[in-house]
Motif scaffolding. Structure first.
Motif, PDB file in Angstrom:
ATOM      1  N   UNK A 214       0.823  -1.215   0.000  1.00  0.00           N
ATOM      2  CA  UNK A 214       0.000   0.000   0.000  1.00  0.00           C
ATOM      3  C   UNK A 214       0.853   1.259   0.000  1.00  0.00           C
ATOM      4  N   UNK A 215       1.945   1.211   0.772  1.00  0.00           N
ATOM      5  CA  UNK A 215       2.820   2.384   0.821  1.00  0.00           C
ATOM      6  C   UNK A 215       3.508   2.608  -0.518  1.00  0.00           C
ATOM      7  N   UNK A 216       3.953   1.525  -1.152  1.00  0.00           N
ATOM      8  CA  UNK A 216       4.616   1.666  -2.450  1.00  0.00           C
ATOM      9  C   UNK A 216       3.638   2.186  -3.496  1.00  0.00           C
ATOM     10  N   UNK A 217       2.401   1.684  -3.472  1.00  0.00           N
ATOM     11  CA  UNK A 217       1.396   2.172  -4.406  1.00  0.00           C
ATOM     12  C   UNK A 217       1.056   3.632  -4.133  1.00  0.00           C
ATOM     13  N   UNK A 218       0.943   3.977  -2.852  1.00  0.00           N
ATOM     14  CA  UNK A 218       0.661   5.366  -2.479  1.00  0.00           C
ATOM     15  C   UNK A 218       1.764   6.292  -2.971  1.00  0.00           C
ATOM     16  N   UNK A 219       3.003   5.872  -2.793  1.00  0.00           N
ATOM     17  CA  UNK A 219       4.133   6.706  -3.204  1.00  0.00           C
ATOM     18  C   UNK A 219       4.131   6.901  -4.715  1.00  0.00           C
ATOM     19  N   UNK A 220       3.782   5.859  -5.449  1.00  0.00           N
ATOM     20  CA  UNK A 220       3.706   5.965  -6.908  1.00  0.00           C
ATOM     21  C   UNK A 220       2.653   6.979  -7.315  1.00  0.00           C
ATOM     22  N   UNK A 221       1.502   6.966  -6.646  1.00  0.00           N
ATOM     23  CA  UNK A 221       0.429   7.920  -6.957  1.00  0.00           C
ATOM     24  C   UNK A 221       0.858   9.338  -6.596  1.00  0.00           C
ATOM     25  N   UNK A 222       1.494   9.500  -5.432  1.00  0.00           N
ATOM     26  CA  UNK A 222       1.936  10.834  -5.017  1.00  0.00           C
ATOM     27  C   UNK A 222       2.895  11.445  -6.036  1.00  0.00           C
ATOM     28  N   UNK A 223       3.776  10.614  -6.604  1.00  0.00           N
ATOM     29  CA  UNK A 223       4.720  11.130  -7.586  1.00  0.00           C
ATOM     30  C   UNK A 223       4.017  11.655  -8.829  1.00  0.00           C
ATOM     31  N   UNK A 224       2.821  11.127  -9.103  1.00  0.00           N
ATOM     32  CA  UNK A 224       2.101  11.530 -10.311  1.00  0.00           C
ATOM     33  C   UNK A 224       1.187  12.738 -10.108  1.00  0.00           C
ATOM     34  N   UNK A 225       0.958  13.127  -8.845  1.00  0.00           N
ATOM     35  CA  UNK A 225      -0.007  14.193  -8.563  1.00  0.00           C
ATOM     36  C   UNK A 225       0.369  15.513  -9.241  1.00  0.00           C
ATOM     37  N   UNK A 226       1.596  16.037  -9.092  1.00  0.00           N
ATOM     38  CA  UNK A 226       1.915  17.321  -9.755  1.00  0.00           C
ATOM     39  C   UNK A 226       1.729  17.259 -11.264  1.00  0.00           C
ATOM     40  N   UNK A 227       2.212  16.170 -11.884  1.00  0.00           N
ATOM     41  CA  UNK A 227       2.070  16.045 -13.333  1.00  0.00           C
ATOM     42  C   UNK A 227       0.604  15.931 -13.732  1.00  0.00           C
ATOM     43  N   UNK A 228      -0.185  15.227 -12.923  1.00  0.00           N
ATOM     44  CA  UNK A 228      -1.601  15.047 -13.254  1.00  0.00           C
ATOM     45  C   UNK A 228      -2.346  16.381 -13.200  1.00  0.00           C
ATOM     46  N   UNK A 229      -2.063  17.196 -12.195  1.00  0.00           N
ATOM     47  CA  UNK A 229      -2.702  18.509 -12.094  1.00  0.00           C
ATOM     48  C   UNK A 229      -2.312  19.394 -13.279  1.00  0.00           C
ATOM     49  N   UNK A 230      -1.064  19.268 -13.725  1.00  0.00           N
ATOM     50  CA  UNK A 230      -0.627  20.038 -14.897  1.00  0.00           C
ATOM     51  C   UNK A 230      -1.307  19.534 -16.162  1.00  0.00           C
ATOM     52  N   UNK A 231      -1.420  18.207 -16.303  1.00  0.00           N
ATOM     53  CA  UNK A 231      -2.061  17.638 -17.491  1.00  0.00           C
ATOM     54  C   UNK A 231      -3.528  18.038 -17.572  1.00  0.00           C
ATOM     55  N   UNK A 232      -4.168  18.160 -16.416  1.00  0.00           N
ATOM     56  CA  UNK A 232      -5.569  18.559 -16.394  1.00  0.00           C
ATOM     57  C   UNK A 232      -5.739  20.048 -16.713  1.00  0.00           C
ATOM     58  N   UNK A 233      -4.614  20.771 -16.796  1.00  0.00           N
ATOM     59  CA  UNK A 233      -4.667  22.193 -17.131  1.00  0.00           C
ATOM     60  C   UNK A 233      -5.037  23.084 -15.963  1.00  0.00           C
ATOM     61  N   UNK A 234      -4.930  22.566 -14.727  1.00  0.00           N
ATOM     62  CA  UNK A 234      -5.338  23.343 -13.559  1.00  0.00           C
ATOM     63  C   UNK A 234      -4.236  24.267 -13.062  1.00  0.00           C
ATOM     64  N   UNK A 235      -2.996  23.830 -13.200  1.00  0.00           N
ATOM     65  CA  UNK A 235      -1.876  24.613 -12.672  1.00  0.00           C
ATOM     66  C   UNK A 235      -0.775  24.694 -13.713  1.00  0.00           C
ATOM     67  N   UNK A 236       0.069  25.671 -13.521  1.00  0.00           N
ATOM     68  CA  UNK A 236       1.287  25.791 -14.310  1.00  0.00           C
ATOM     69  C   UNK A 236       2.432  26.137 -13.378  1.00  0.00           C
ATOM     70  N   UNK A 237       3.620  25.692 -13.727  1.00  0.00           N
ATOM     71  CA  UNK A 237       4.768  25.881 -12.854  1.00  0.00           C
ATOM     72  C   UNK A 237       5.520  27.134 -13.264  1.00  0.00           C
ATOM     73  N   UNK A 238       5.767  28.009 -12.282  1.00  0.00           N
ATOM     74  CA  UNK A 238       6.490  29.254 -12.528  1.00  0.00           C
ATOM     75  C   UNK A 238       7.586  29.466 -11.517  1.00  0.00           C
ATOM     76  N   UNK A 239       8.038  30.699 -11.410  1.00  0.00           N
ATOM     77  CA  UNK A 239       9.140  31.021 -10.507  1.00  0.00           C
ATOM     78  C   UNK A 239       8.787  30.772  -9.048  1.00  0.00           C
ATOM     79  N   UNK A 240       7.528  30.942  -8.701  1.00  0.00           N
ATOM     80  CA  UNK A 240       7.102  30.780  -7.313  1.00  0.00           C
ATOM     81  C   UNK A 240       6.369  29.460  -7.097  1.00  0.00           C
ATOM     82  N   UNK A 241       6.632  28.487  -7.960  1.00  0.00           N
ATOM     83  CA  UNK A 241       5.989  27.183  -7.817  1.00  0.00           C
ATOM     84  C   UNK A 241       4.739  27.095  -8.664  1.00  0.00           C
ATOM     85  N   UNK A 242       3.758  26.367  -8.161  1.00  0.00           N
ATOM     86  CA  UNK A 242       2.524  26.160  -8.923  1.00  0.00           C
ATOM     87  C   UNK A 242       1.590  27.360  -8.792  1.00  0.00           C
TER      88      UNK A 242
END
Length: 529
Positions: A214-242
């Motif tokens: 469960x922890x390994x699966x959770x960690x895999x999902x956590x790694x994908x969260x920033x990219x997933x939010x970007x793919x959904x078009x909700x956030x963009x990364x700039x000088x001050x983060x998201x």
């Protein structure tokens, strides 16, 4: 060329697509609470979140670190390192005694004793590197430990750093201590990588061995969260983060509206008829003959056709008469401005009041902008001062920690300025607050005033606010006040606003304001007058 191979689903694979909606929902819920995009993302990574579509709770980094820390503490309390060098020391003593016995039997020169060698285990082994052993077994045993000098050195360093913290009753031998050291170092390295944000460096197999699937699966999902939010078009990364994108701001409004009014049919018409002065959209397919006093919105096509039918072209000229003129009909639509006054004072952070109020503001903003694009909707945040909140500011709004007072007078005054600027004919102010006025202006001078008692009022601030209510009432502006506190003094204050203005005065809980404001607004606007 990219190729994809499809195989039958055996029920073991996890469809990550089920997690996307929950990731977006958790991210936006955090923003509703008043977090920035960076804080929302950090909260998700640190605390984890539920995946309802997969019936799975994603373990956050905090819980992972806590479990790794618990494992490390358990090692400290279970094992002792006091006897880890007994094996090489005892073997070295034994091989020297056996070597001495062999030399005595062969009448050879005596070998050095254990005590004769340099102090320290490593030094004793090093001093025997060039010694010519007469006993073969002693030689093999020495070579065994001489080949493990690096292991001895590593274990000595480990002991010097951590030995005192291992206070358990289970003594380990040399080889057991080496295994413990490897396990402990893997724990430490994983903890440091997670804590330092070096998540890509974490070995998933090691994490799986330590904390489970469960922890390994959770960690895999956590790694994908920033990219997933970007793919959904909700956030963009700039000088001050998201940072939120326009699509992200729109999604927040959509989700706020959907959460509060999923029971309302969304496919109904958006416009509503009224009895205000004629204004609105031209109906392109409806026209009639011009009458004196009509707006001259000429239906060119029909006007020319009438003239042609009446009299054909002569000398390439077309003569028009008043009877030829046709004008377009207009649908009688209410043109309105709605201003929501959102209390940003610190007390709104209590009992989830601010989240509920902010969600209503976002939902109403989304509803009016999408269903009634000709109408105007503004949100004014007020604490010690008042200011209009644009779309992004509303999405990221949080209570004002640095401005402790409540200046409803400034909020109403700002609302009146916005209404005057829009020039609409049907105007309303909706006040969402949990306290009485404690700040007001006299001219350009700001005054603050504490209540006379714990449950009392601030007389001058209330008087100045009610004066502003009278001004708004004289301008034909309706004020509906929703109070998120049942303090008798506050109840009486908003009733006085209602008596002056004629608008509603409602005492409600945070969970009730969606029903009281938005659902009522939908019904009111969709009703045909």
């Amino acid at each position: 060329m990219k190729s994809i191979i499809y195989t039958a689903w055996d029920g073991k694979q996890t469809p990550f697509s089920l997690a996307r909606n929950d990731i977006v929902k958790t991210f936006i819920d955090n923003i509703m609470e008043g977090m920035s995009p960076n804080m929302s993302l950090a909260q998700m990574l640190w605390e984890g979140f539920p995946l309802s579509g997969m019936d799975f709770q994603v373990m956050g980094l905090r819980e992972m670190l806590q479990k790794l820390q618990e494992q490390r503490d358990e090692l400290f309390s279970q094992f002792s390192l006091e006897k880890i060098f007994d094996n090489p020391i005892n073997d070295l003593q034994h091989l020297l005694e056996k070597e001495a016995l062999t030399r005595q039997q062969n009448e050879q020169k005596p070998s050095p004793s254990f005590e004769d060698l340099s102090p320290g285990l490593l030094e004793k082994i090093a001093s025997l590197e060039k010694f010519l052993f007469a006993d073969e077994e002693s030689k093999e045993l020495f070579e065994h430990w001489n080949s493990r000098m690096q292991d001895i050195l590593d274990l000595m360093d480990f002991y010097s750093q951590w030995g005192e913290q291992f206070k358990g009753k289970q003594y380990l031998d040399f080889d057991e201590a080496l295994e413990l050291m490897k396990r402990f170092k893997a724990l430490e390295e994983t903890m440091q990588q997670i804590a330092a944000g070096k998540w890509r460096a974490v070995d998933l197999e090691t994490l799986k061995e330590m904390l489970g699937d469960d922890a390994a699966q959770s960690f895999t999902i956590l790694l994908q969260v920033p990219d997933e939010l970007s793919k959904q078009g909700l956030v963009q990364f700039g000088k001050e983060g998201f940072d939120l994108t326009p699509r992200g701001i729109q999604t927040i409004g959509e989700m706020a509206f959907g959460d509060l009014f999923h029971m309302v049919k969304r496919d109904r018409g958006g416009r509503y008829q009224g009895n205000g002065i004629e204004s609105g959209e031209i109906e392109p397919d409806t026209s009639r003959q011009y009458r004196y006093g009509d707006r001259f919105d000429l239906d060119i096509t029909k006007t020319i056709l009438n003239a042609v039918k009446r009299k054909p072209f002569s000398e390439k000229r077309l003569q028009l008469t008043q009877e030829d003129f046709y004008v377009r009909e207009r649908e009688f639509l209410i043109t309105s401005t709605t201003v929501m006054l959102l209390d940003l004072s610190w007390s709104m952070s209590w009992e989830r009041r601010f989240k509920a109020a902010k969600k209503v503001a976002l939902a109403l903003d989304h509803y009016i902008r999408t269903k009634f694009p000709k109408d105007k909707f503004h949100v004014v945040g007020f604490s010690t001062y008042a200011r209009e909140l644009q779309a992004k500011e509303l999405a990221l709004a949080v209570w004002d920690m640095g401005h402790a007072f409540t200046n409803l007078q400034a909020g109403i005054r700002t609302a009146m300025d916005l209404i005057k600027r829009d020039g609409a004919r049907n105007n309303r102010v909706i006040v969402l607050t949990d306290g009485q006025p404690t700040a007001y202006f006299e001219g350009d001078q700001l005054h603050v005033e504490f209540p006379t008692s714990m449950y009392g009022i601030s007389p001058k601030a209330c008087k100045a606010t009610l004066h502003e209510v009278k001004r708004a009432t004289a301008e034909g502006i309706q004020i509906d006040t929703f109070m998120l506190d049942s303090n008798p003094a506050l109840v009486e204050f908003i009733r006085e606003i209602s008596r002056i203005n004629g608008g509603r005065a409602v005492i409600c809980l945070p969970d009730e304001i969606g029903q009281l404001i938005l659902l009522e607004e939908i019904k009111r606007r969709e009703q045909k007058y």
